[in-house]
Design a protein around this motif. Structure first.
Motif, PDB file in Angstrom:
ATOM      1  N   LEU A  15      10.900   1.519 -20.221  1.00  0.00           N
ATOM      2  CA  LEU A  15      10.570   1.486 -18.739  1.00  0.00           C
ATOM      3  C   LEU A  15      10.608   0.088 -18.307  1.00  0.00           C
ATOM      4  N   ASP A  16      11.306  -0.031 -17.300  1.00  0.00           N
ATOM      5  CA  ASP A  16      11.171  -1.194 -16.384  1.00  0.00           C
ATOM      6  C   ASP A  16      10.549  -1.081 -15.497  1.00  0.00           C
ATOM      7  N   ARG A  17       9.178  -1.620 -15.539  1.00  0.00           N
ATOM      8  CA  ARG A  17       8.119  -1.497 -14.422  1.00  0.00           C
ATOM      9  C   ARG A  17       8.278  -1.933 -13.152  1.00  0.00           C
ATOM     10  N   GLY A  18       9.511  -2.229 -13.033  1.00  0.00           N
ATOM     11  CA  GLY A  18       9.803  -2.882 -11.718  1.00  0.00           C
ATOM     12  C   GLY A  18       9.196  -4.130 -11.109  1.00  0.00           C
ATOM     13  N   ILE A  19       8.831  -4.153 -10.059  1.00  0.00           N
ATOM     14  CA  ILE A  19       8.214  -5.502  -9.246  1.00  0.00           C
ATOM     15  C   ILE A  19       6.971  -5.177  -8.461  1.00  0.00           C
ATOM     16  N   ASP A  20       6.175  -6.150  -8.295  1.00  0.00           N
ATOM     17  CA  ASP A  20       5.069  -6.165  -7.703  1.00  0.00           C
ATOM     18  C   ASP A  20       5.268  -6.584  -6.138  1.00  0.00           C
ATOM     19  N   GLU A  21       4.221  -6.516  -5.692  1.00  0.00           N
ATOM     20  CA  GLU A  21       4.401  -6.644  -3.836  1.00  0.00           C
ATOM     21  C   GLU A  21       4.867  -8.288  -3.624  1.00  0.00           C
ATOM     22  N   ASN A  22       4.968  -9.037  -4.566  1.00  0.00           N
ATOM     23  CA  ASN A  22       5.441 -10.391  -4.349  1.00  0.00           C
ATOM     24  C   ASN A  22       6.845 -10.394  -5.000  1.00  0.00           C
ATOM     25  N   GLY A  23       7.347  -9.328  -5.217  1.00  0.00           N
ATOM     26  CA  GLY A  23       8.728  -9.420  -6.094  1.00  0.00           C
ATOM     27  C   GLY A  23       8.956  -9.734  -7.519  1.00  0.00           C
ATOM     28  N   MET A  24       7.656 -10.082  -8.012  1.00  0.00           N
ATOM     29  CA  MET A  24       8.065 -10.411  -9.260  1.00  0.00           C
ATOM     30  C   MET A  24       7.794  -9.510 -10.642  1.00  0.00           C
ATOM     31  N   SER A  25       8.685  -9.388 -11.320  1.00  0.00           N
ATOM     32  CA  SER A  25       8.819  -8.422 -12.616  1.00  0.00           C
ATOM     33  C   SER A  25       7.377  -8.051 -13.011  1.00  0.00           C
TER      34      SER A  25
ATOM     35  N   TYR B  87       0.815  -1.242   0.270  1.00  0.00           N
ATOM     36  CA  TYR B  87       0.076   0.006   0.018  1.00  0.00           C
ATOM     37  C   TYR B  87       0.771   1.369  -0.138  1.00  0.00           C
ATOM     38  N   GLN B  88       0.383   2.309  -0.498  1.00  0.00           N
ATOM     39  CA  GLN B  88       0.738   3.758  -0.491  1.00  0.00           C
ATOM     40  C   GLN B  88      -0.330   4.521   0.187  1.00  0.00           C
ATOM     41  N   ILE B  89      -0.124   5.054   1.372  1.00  0.00           N
ATOM     42  CA  ILE B  89      -1.163   5.641   2.284  1.00  0.00           C
ATOM     43  C   ILE B  89      -0.620   7.027   2.555  1.00  0.00           C
ATOM     44  N   TYR B  90      -1.689   7.821   2.283  1.00  0.00           N
ATOM     45  CA  TYR B  90      -1.645   9.502   2.025  1.00  0.00           C
ATOM     46  C   TYR B  90      -1.865  10.040   3.397  1.00  0.00           C
ATOM     47  N   TYR B  91      -1.597  10.911   4.141  1.00  0.00           N
ATOM     48  CA  TYR B  91      -1.854  10.913   5.586  1.00  0.00           C
ATOM     49  C   TYR B  91      -1.975  12.759   5.795  1.00  0.00           C
ATOM     50  N   ASN B  92      -3.173  13.147   6.514  1.00  0.00           N
ATOM     51  CA  ASN B  92      -3.061  14.635   6.670  1.00  0.00           C
ATOM     52  C   ASN B  92      -2.985  14.848   7.899  1.00  0.00           C
ATOM     53  N   LEU B  93      -1.991  15.646   8.611  1.00  0.00           N
ATOM     54  CA  LEU B  93      -1.559  15.966   9.677  1.00  0.00           C
ATOM     55  C   LEU B  93      -2.515  16.652  10.702  1.00  0.00           C
ATOM     56  N   SER B  94      -3.409  17.657  10.257  1.00  0.00           N
ATOM     57  CA  SER B  94      -4.258  18.623  10.921  1.00  0.00           C
ATOM     58  C   SER B  94      -5.410  17.824  11.515  1.00  0.00           C
ATOM     59  N   SER B  95      -5.869  16.858  10.579  1.00  0.00           N
ATOM     60  CA  SER B  95      -6.810  15.944  10.911  1.00  0.00           C
ATOM     61  C   SER B  95      -6.433  14.607  11.327  1.00  0.00           C
ATOM     62  N   SER B  96      -5.444  14.394  11.482  1.00  0.00           N
ATOM     63  CA  SER B  96      -4.758  13.135  12.005  1.00  0.00           C
ATOM     64  C   SER B  96      -5.434  11.867  11.110  1.00  0.00           C
TER      65      SER B  96
ATOM     66  N   LYS C 137       0.435   0.123  -4.582  1.00  0.00           N
ATOM     67  CA  LYS C 137       1.400   0.696  -5.182  1.00  0.00           C
ATOM     68  C   LYS C 137       1.663   0.307  -6.684  1.00  0.00           C
ATOM     69  N   THR C 138       1.066  -0.751  -7.163  1.00  0.00           N
ATOM     70  CA  THR C 138       1.278  -1.189  -8.507  1.00  0.00           C
ATOM     71  C   THR C 138       0.198  -0.407  -9.369  1.00  0.00           C
ATOM     72  N   ASN C 139      -0.524   0.221  -8.818  1.00  0.00           N
ATOM     73  CA  ASN C 139      -1.659   0.918  -9.458  1.00  0.00           C
ATOM     74  C   ASN C 139      -1.312   1.838 -10.728  1.00  0.00           C
ATOM     75  N   TRP C 140      -0.121   2.429 -10.525  1.00  0.00           N
ATOM     76  CA  TRP C 140       0.470   3.327 -11.777  1.00  0.00           C
ATOM     77  C   TRP C 140       1.805   3.412 -12.045  1.00  0.00           C
ATOM     78  N   ASP C 141       2.131   3.828 -13.159  1.00  0.00           N
ATOM     79  CA  ASP C 141       3.399   3.619 -13.817  1.00  0.00           C
ATOM     80  C   ASP C 141       4.094   5.131 -13.921  1.00  0.00           C
TER      81      ASP C 141
END
Length: 325
Positions: free
Chosen positions: A134-144, A45-54, A62-66
């Motif tokens: 573009l080498d799209r990297g790896i997914d959450e399981n470490g697979m290309s 996961y990528q998690i976006y956090y707002n401080l003022s509202s905690s 994380k693999t949702n975009w390139d």
């Protein structure tokens, strides 16, 4: 009577010579909160956090975009998804229609984790007519995730146009990515086309994996780490205090700090892996002082990296707003 009058005038003079606008006056700080975000043990996961509202404002796999395209009329920068360990190679003097393979040897490029737009892997205008692999990297399981080739064909005040395909020219597409004023970047996926991150004013911190660069390491120049990036594109900045304990840091100390604007100012090294215990350990001597886009100040200290079940990938932290007038 004359002496008393002179004393009174001097007292008025002294009071008015003290400009209270120049003095940091501390008021009662906010309560100390304990919060935790869970990236999952595979850091998916990528998690976006707002401080003022905690609070968490958005979560995505994380693999949702390139690629991420800079918005704004003058925007022309394109970023890689460093959370997947993606990397890019420039292929010069080649038409897009030509079949291409990954060169051997190949020179891979990465975005700087600082987030500074003069340090992106994809060259900006007027070099955008290059063909990129573009080498799209790896997914959450470490697979290309495989490879794509693409070319930025057009950049205007309102949109980008790109061509992309597999390296053997199959699945060729031509797409327009419109610029959107409410977002710092418009994210694009080769699988699902346009995907947006939260509005730029809605988040301060991004808990995520990202690619760190070791400038003095030729053997391993890049490495996937897990940490926190700040929303420097919305004027978030950070100072680091490794001297004072969390409880003693207060608003009156703000002017003593140097605030940084690089996205990885918090980064990943608030924890360290213990090879003996095979566990991550938190550095208890680091507190981050964070200034948000509305000039509010918060202090944050990490206290754990494991959830209640003992699974890694769940940063836990103290958070308190520092208040003053």
């Amino acid at each position: 009577m004359r002496i008393h009058r002179l004393y009174f005038l001097l007292l008025i003079l002294i009071i008015h010579s003290c400009d209270q606008g120049e003095i940091a006056i501390e008021v009662e700080p906010g309560e100390i909160l304990i919060d935790q975000v869970d990236l999952n043990s595979d850091y998916r996961y990528q998690i976006y956090y707002n401080l003022s509202s905690s609070s968490i404002t958005s979560t995505n796999i994380k693999t949702n975009w390139d690629l991420a395209f800079e918005n704004g009329e003058d925007g022309f920068h394109v970023l890689l998804n460093s959370s997947t360990f993606s990397q890019i190679a420039i292929i010069s003097n080649l038409s897009f229609e030509s079949t291409v393979s990954v060169p051997n040897p190949v020179t891979w490029r990465w975005d700087s984790p600082s987030g500074y737009l003069d340090s992106t892997a994809i060259l900006g205008y007027p070099h955008h007519f290059n063909v990129y692999i573009l080498d799209r990297g790896i997914d959450e399981n470490g697979m290309s995730r495989g490879y794509k080739k693409f070319m930025i064909d057009t950049i205007t005040n309102t949109y980008y146009k790109i061509r992309y395909a597999n390296l053997d020219n199959t699945e060729t597409n031509y797409i327009q990515v419109d610029k959107q004023s409410h977002f710092s970047f418009t994210q694009f996926s080769f699988d699902n086309n346009i995907i947006n991150q939260p509005k730029k004013e809605d988040w301060d911190l991004l808990f995520t994996q990202y690619t760190h660069l070791f400038l003095d390491n030729i053997t391993t120049p890049s490495y996937l780490v897990t940490g926190v990036l700040i929303n420097s594109f919305n004027n978030i900045s950070v100072a680091v205090d490794s001297v004072n304990i969390f409880e003693n840091i207060n608003y009156s100390m703000i002017n003593d700090y140097t605030f940084l604007t690089n996205m990885n100012a918090i980064g990943y090294n608030w924890k360290e892996y213990n090879f003996t215990s095979q566990l991550y350990e938190i550095n208890p001597n680091i507190t981050y002082i964070i200034k948000d886009s509305e000039d509010r100040y918060f202090k944050l200290q990490f206290i754990d990296f494991y959830n209640s079940n003992g699974a890694k990938g769940a940063p836990k932290f103290y958070l308190q707003e520092l208040k003053g007038i």
